[in-house]
Design an enzyme around this catalytic site. Sequence first.
Site, PDB file in Angstrom:
ATOM      1  N   LYS A 173      31.673  29.974  26.534  1.00 18.04           N
ATOM      2  CA  LYS A 173      30.228  29.929  26.802  1.00 18.04           C
ATOM      3  C   LYS A 173      29.441  29.640  25.533  1.00 18.04           C
ATOM      4  O   LYS A 173      28.577  28.758  25.510  1.00 18.04           O
ATOM      5  CB  LYS A 173      29.768  31.260  27.410  1.00 18.04           C
ATOM      6  CG  LYS A 173      30.350  31.580  28.771  1.00 18.04           C
ATOM      7  CD  LYS A 173      29.741  32.845  29.363  1.00 18.04           C
ATOM      8  CE  LYS A 173      30.008  34.063  28.513  1.00 18.04           C
ATOM      9  NZ  LYS A 173      31.423  34.412  28.401  1.00 18.04           N
ATOM     10  N   GLU A 199      24.286  40.302  20.652  1.00 17.34           N
ATOM     11  CA  GLU A 199      25.164  39.406  19.899  1.00 17.34           C
ATOM     12  C   GLU A 199      25.943  40.170  18.841  1.00 17.34           C
ATOM     13  O   GLU A 199      25.480  41.154  18.293  1.00 17.34           O
ATOM     14  CB  GLU A 199      24.321  38.339  19.183  1.00 17.34           C
ATOM     15  CG  GLU A 199      23.903  37.183  20.073  1.00 17.34           C
ATOM     16  CD  GLU A 199      25.033  36.209  20.318  1.00 17.34           C
ATOM     17  OE1 GLU A 199      25.180  35.237  19.575  1.00 17.34           O
ATOM     18  OE2 GLU A 199      25.799  36.438  21.286  1.00 17.34           O
ATOM     19  N   ARG A 200      27.113  39.660  18.549  1.00 17.63           N
ATOM     20  CA  ARG A 200      27.858  40.163  17.392  1.00 17.63           C
ATOM     21  C   ARG A 200      27.218  39.578  16.132  1.00 17.63           C
ATOM     22  O   ARG A 200      26.797  38.423  16.132  1.00 17.63           O
ATOM     23  CB  ARG A 200      29.319  39.741  17.470  1.00 17.63           C
ATOM     24  CG  ARG A 200      30.043  40.249  18.709  1.00 17.63           C
ATOM     25  CD  ARG A 200      31.382  39.547  18.890  1.00 17.63           C
ATOM     26  NE  ARG A 200      32.043  39.977  20.117  1.00 17.63           N
ATOM     27  CZ  ARG A 200      31.832  39.434  21.310  1.00 17.63           C
ATOM     28  NH1 ARG A 200      30.955  38.438  21.431  1.00 17.63           N
ATOM     29  NH2 ARG A 200      32.476  39.862  22.373  1.00 17.63           N
TER      30      ARG A 200
END
Length: 495
Positions: A173, A199-200
């Site tokens: 993705k 998010e990382r």
Amino acid sequence: MNAPRQDRGPAQSDARTAPANSGVVVAVRGSVVDVRFDQRLPPIDSVLRMGTEGRIVIEVLAQLDARHVRGIALTPTQGLARGMAAHGTGGPLRAPVGKAILSRMFDVFGNTIDRGPALSGVEWRSVHRAPPPLSQRSTRSEIFETGIKVIDALAPLERGGKAGLFGGAGVGKTVLLTEMIHNMIGHQQGVSIFCGIGERSREGEELYREMKAAGVLPNMVMLFGQMNEPPGARFRVGHAALTMAEYFRDDEHRDVLLLIDNIFRFIQAGSEVSGLMGQMPSRLGYQPTMGTELAGLEERIANTESGAITSIQAVYVPADDFTDPAAVHTFSHLSASIVLSRERASEGLYPAIDPLQSASKMATPGIVGERHYGLAQEIRRTLAQYAQLKDIIAMLGLEQLSVQDRKVVARARRLERFLTQPFFTTEQFTGLDGKLVAIADTLDGCERILRDEFQGVPEKALYMIGTVAEAKGPAQMVQDPAAQAADSQVHAHAS
């Protein structure tokens, strides 16, 4: 990503413009804080600040009685205790808007986190805004070209619409989103806004570095609600991104490409907030207000006469279950659904988009044209027939099929390989140069494959190429028809 906060946001301006309203913390349960106000209750969605220099930020979500409010923390609550003073800012959470925000990276409070110079010359607007009324929306339907063959041919995107990238973990993705950012540079002169929800920090840092190297930061804004931040911050970062997008659409009259990764994390953050607030969960543990919360975000993404916000959203599907309430509710808002398949990824067919599950409301004769619509239908029909024949081939072999069915299998396998494409953003991993393919070239290649023009071409000649013209070289090398037939049977048995 974890750089020290450089801009304090609108805290000081709130204190100057709003009448003083102070309360006392009476309960702290993790991220949930109860505050007593003896003068007047702050309104729902207003922001309270407490602790040293007002660094602990609480958003009011409920008024419990005539004197108490309950809020959710947007920052960690370490050091907060009963009896501490809480100061009402008099207004909601705000986001900075203006030309100065371009090429910058922000957190949910509008603080810059890219170690750049201090932000100046911006206006602060509430993140809680109503969607544009129907009377102001545009009724035109236009195709938004991506340069990715399988999307443009089978699930074309809508300018000003919402497209979803559905898939489980690790099927591509984020790679597909990054590729679309790269491809849009030459197609639109608008603004790209990337909103990372949950998010990382590694992903955010990599994206910032890649966008800077590609030279697209001058027309890009990034917002991140990191995975380790409280659920309240992750829940509001999408609203902050939309406030910025609405500024460029309504004030600057520019088209905006809004990329959200990942909309499921927005629903997840809302579920955490709902659970912390003590609400009774709904089906599969989701919050009872999920539909309302998602609609409040999605309906702000719209076409108006002054510009368009086109959104592409990654949607994590829990356990690859498309009947999950989060996936079902998200589907209802989208004009195009791009479904990523783990099976296709395991076969090396990248992008791993499932052509039979992916769909678009734009794929009608009145919008894309009769030829495009007819070709898309024939491609789907051919691939669906091949999917039905796979079990027979696995059990009995290709030679047990009729001549007509063998032709269908050959066409379908060549179509599958032609719809693969090397990406610009994966060049360093694959060693293949990225390709950008126009819709006309994609349709021409599919039409020629369906007419059996490439019957004598080995399947691998169509794998990971751009236009169909790139397969001519290998075609000229194939001369022995018997070898071709044997090669096709070997490939069929292998599948």
